[in-house]
Write an enzyme that holds these catalytic residues in place. Sequence first.
Site, PDB file in Angstrom:
ATOM      1  N   LYS A 159      28.758  56.735   9.244  1.00  0.00           N
ATOM      2  CA  LYS A 159      30.179  57.872   9.474  1.00  0.00           C
ATOM      3  C   LYS A 159      31.188  57.026   9.546  1.00  0.00           C
ATOM      4  O   LYS A 159      31.356  55.889   9.939  1.00  0.00           O
ATOM      5  CB  LYS A 159      29.865  58.897  10.268  1.00  0.00           C
ATOM      6  CG  LYS A 159      29.651  58.183  11.932  1.00  0.00           C
ATOM      7  CD  LYS A 159      29.582  59.503  12.682  1.00  0.00           C
ATOM      8  CE  LYS A 159      29.382  59.176  14.098  1.00  0.00           C
ATOM      9  NZ  LYS A 159      29.401  60.149  15.277  1.00  0.00           N
ATOM     10  N   ARG A 162      18.396  57.024  15.789  1.00  0.00           N
ATOM     11  CA  ARG A 162      19.855  57.111  15.278  1.00  0.00           C
ATOM     12  C   ARG A 162      20.693  56.052  15.750  1.00  0.00           C
ATOM     13  O   ARG A 162      21.257  56.064  16.971  1.00  0.00           O
ATOM     14  CB  ARG A 162      20.651  58.562  15.311  1.00  0.00           C
ATOM     15  CG  ARG A 162      19.652  59.463  14.667  1.00  0.00           C
ATOM     16  CD  ARG A 162      20.668  60.831  14.768  1.00  0.00           C
ATOM     17  NE  ARG A 162      21.166  61.136  15.912  1.00  0.00           N
ATOM     18  CZ  ARG A 162      20.519  61.613  16.966  1.00  0.00           C
ATOM     19  NH1 ARG A 162      19.217  61.956  16.863  1.00  0.00           N
ATOM     20  NH2 ARG A 162      21.104  61.974  18.081  1.00  0.00           N
ATOM     21  N   ARG A 169      28.060  70.500  22.651  1.00  0.00           N
ATOM     22  CA  ARG A 169      29.064  70.331  21.443  1.00  0.00           C
ATOM     23  C   ARG A 169      28.361  71.125  20.119  1.00  0.00           C
ATOM     24  O   ARG A 169      28.138  72.295  20.202  1.00  0.00           O
ATOM     25  CB  ARG A 169      29.020  68.769  21.196  1.00  0.00           C
ATOM     26  CG  ARG A 169      30.104  68.326  20.543  1.00  0.00           C
ATOM     27  CD  ARG A 169      30.554  66.631  20.484  1.00  0.00           C
ATOM     28  NE  ARG A 169      29.358  66.155  19.785  1.00  0.00           N
ATOM     29  CZ  ARG A 169      29.259  64.904  19.679  1.00  0.00           C
ATOM     30  NH1 ARG A 169      30.298  64.017  20.010  1.00  0.00           N
ATOM     31  NH2 ARG A 169      28.220  64.100  18.792  1.00  0.00           N
ATOM     32  N   HIS A 190      21.324  65.448  20.640  1.00  0.00           N
ATOM     33  CA  HIS A 190      22.085  64.446  20.822  1.00  0.00           C
ATOM     34  C   HIS A 190      22.480  64.341  22.388  1.00  0.00           C
ATOM     35  O   HIS A 190      22.472  65.093  23.113  1.00  0.00           O
ATOM     36  CB  HIS A 190      23.377  64.291  20.069  1.00  0.00           C
ATOM     37  CG  HIS A 190      24.235  62.905  19.970  1.00  0.00           C
ATOM     38  ND1 HIS A 190      23.468  61.817  19.465  1.00  0.00           N
ATOM     39  CD2 HIS A 190      25.518  62.815  20.148  1.00  0.00           C
ATOM     40  CE1 HIS A 190      24.572  60.922  19.586  1.00  0.00           C
ATOM     41  NE2 HIS A 190      25.609  61.715  19.934  1.00  0.00           N
ATOM     42  N   TYR A 225      60.483  46.899  21.815  1.00  0.00           N
ATOM     43  CA  TYR A 225      61.094  47.894  22.453  1.00  0.00           C
ATOM     44  C   TYR A 225      60.878  48.112  23.809  1.00  0.00           C
ATOM     45  O   TYR A 225      59.844  47.995  24.383  1.00  0.00           O
ATOM     46  CB  TYR A 225      60.343  49.204  21.567  1.00  0.00           C
ATOM     47  CG  TYR A 225      60.813  48.853  19.893  1.00  0.00           C
ATOM     48  CD1 TYR A 225      61.965  49.121  19.463  1.00  0.00           C
ATOM     49  CD2 TYR A 225      59.636  49.214  19.185  1.00  0.00           C
ATOM     50  CE1 TYR A 225      62.354  49.026  18.381  1.00  0.00           C
ATOM     51  CE2 TYR A 225      59.843  49.164  17.769  1.00  0.00           C
ATOM     52  CZ  TYR A 225      61.181  49.180  17.388  1.00  0.00           C
ATOM     53  OH  TYR A 225      61.190  49.142  16.031  1.00  0.00           O
ATOM     54  N   ASP A 249      54.176  47.806  13.155  1.00  0.00           N
ATOM     55  CA  ASP A 249      53.527  46.652  12.141  1.00  0.00           C
ATOM     56  C   ASP A 249      53.527  45.390  13.160  1.00  0.00           C
ATOM     57  O   ASP A 249      52.930  44.264  12.078  1.00  0.00           O
ATOM     58  CB  ASP A 249      54.945  46.347  11.304  1.00  0.00           C
ATOM     59  CG  ASP A 249      55.384  47.842  10.671  1.00  0.00           C
ATOM     60  OD1 ASP A 249      54.808  48.530   9.945  1.00  0.00           O
ATOM     61  OD2 ASP A 249      56.714  48.126  10.937  1.00  0.00           O
ATOM     62  N   CYS A 261      53.944  47.498  18.368  1.00  0.00           N
ATOM     63  CA  CYS A 261      55.071  48.215  17.465  1.00  0.00           C
ATOM     64  C   CYS A 261      54.201  48.702  16.120  1.00  0.00           C
ATOM     65  O   CYS A 261      53.033  48.209  16.054  1.00  0.00           O
ATOM     66  CB  CYS A 261      56.260  47.371  16.765  1.00  0.00           C
ATOM     67  SG  CYS A 261      57.017  46.481  18.142  1.00  0.00           S
TER      68      CYS A 261
END
Length: 384
Positions: free
Chosen positions: A42, A228, A140, A172, A274, A323, A321
């Site tokens: 997944k 699993r 869940r 699970h 920054y 990038d 940052c």
Amino acid sequence: MTPDDTLDGPRAELVVDLAAVRHNVVRLRSVAGEAQLMAVVKADAYGHGMVQVARAARAAGAGWLGVATLDEALALRRAGDRGRMLTWLGVPGERYDAAVAADVDLTVSARWQLADVVAAVRRTRQPARVQLKVDTGLSRNGAGDREWPWLLAAAVRAQAQGQVIVTGVWSHLACADEPAHPSVQAQQDAFEAALDAVAGSGLEPEVRHLANSAATLTRPSSRFDLVRCGLAVYGLSPIPLLASAAELGLRPAMSVRARLASVKPVPAGRGVSYGHTYVTPGPKSLGLVPLGYAEGIPVATSNAASVSVGAARCRIVGRVCMDQFVVDLGDSGARVGDQVVVFGPGDGGEPTAQDWAEAAGTIVYEIVTRMGGRAVRRFVEEEP
């Protein structure tokens, strides 16, 4: 400084070693004994590339693939996978028609979900393979204490009417990464009680499964017919407080690499990135790594994580940052264009994904799954 004219290659890349994936599947199969193995692919195979990893896992003997969503299952079918496959996360009103037609096993966790699957069966005129999920304490997904008796009875009726084939029952674990946690035994006890109810109903599911990667490696009694495995397929330890990947016989499959975009000397007292969260305490050589939170580098690793440049470990300085981020090159002698290893298997002394998880105050699942963005993914075969 100017880069050497002979330098080439991508600005930044995710290198995925498919030989490592196959190694890990073989290792996990050996641990699982007689239980079949499901490779969980997944979320684009936890960031590693779903189709390619699925093929590698199948080649190594994974009898099942596991995905969360219908879209993921159907993408694998379009890519040519015809093996057994389970999907488990749905919402009311989803159309299961294509998945039923594609012979995908569908998890049913609630009465509305069974109704949606039966509606698809009526439209496709093909029985659906379903697996019933019981909530044994994760709170869940899965049928809870009140829902479970109704869901089981409804599944029995649907199978008797030829609408579904109940192929499995599963649950699970919440705390499998802490094998001594009392919830682990409590959940297994609850699962076995649910299996007793299934046996009493007359259903004979093909597979019963509870164990994830951690339980597969630490709790033989939880393996039942199928395990699993997600994180361990990618060579990462699901029990990092107890054992490293190497100690478990696993090989990390993902490396993240880039090339220095800038190398510059700066004087003492210079703020970096920054917010000036880092100020140089003395003269420094700073390197710019062209990866940022758009590629999955956590902002939380600012002033905390390290990368490798050549043989040197270089710490991030200043805020990550969108990038790019800055590293202190120390006396490494690095030049613009030199390779940076953000993380890798650790064989060469480079940081690992687990190191990055600890620097970010998160789990290793998040580190590898979020990586991507504009980085190029490249698949390799790196036999040890």
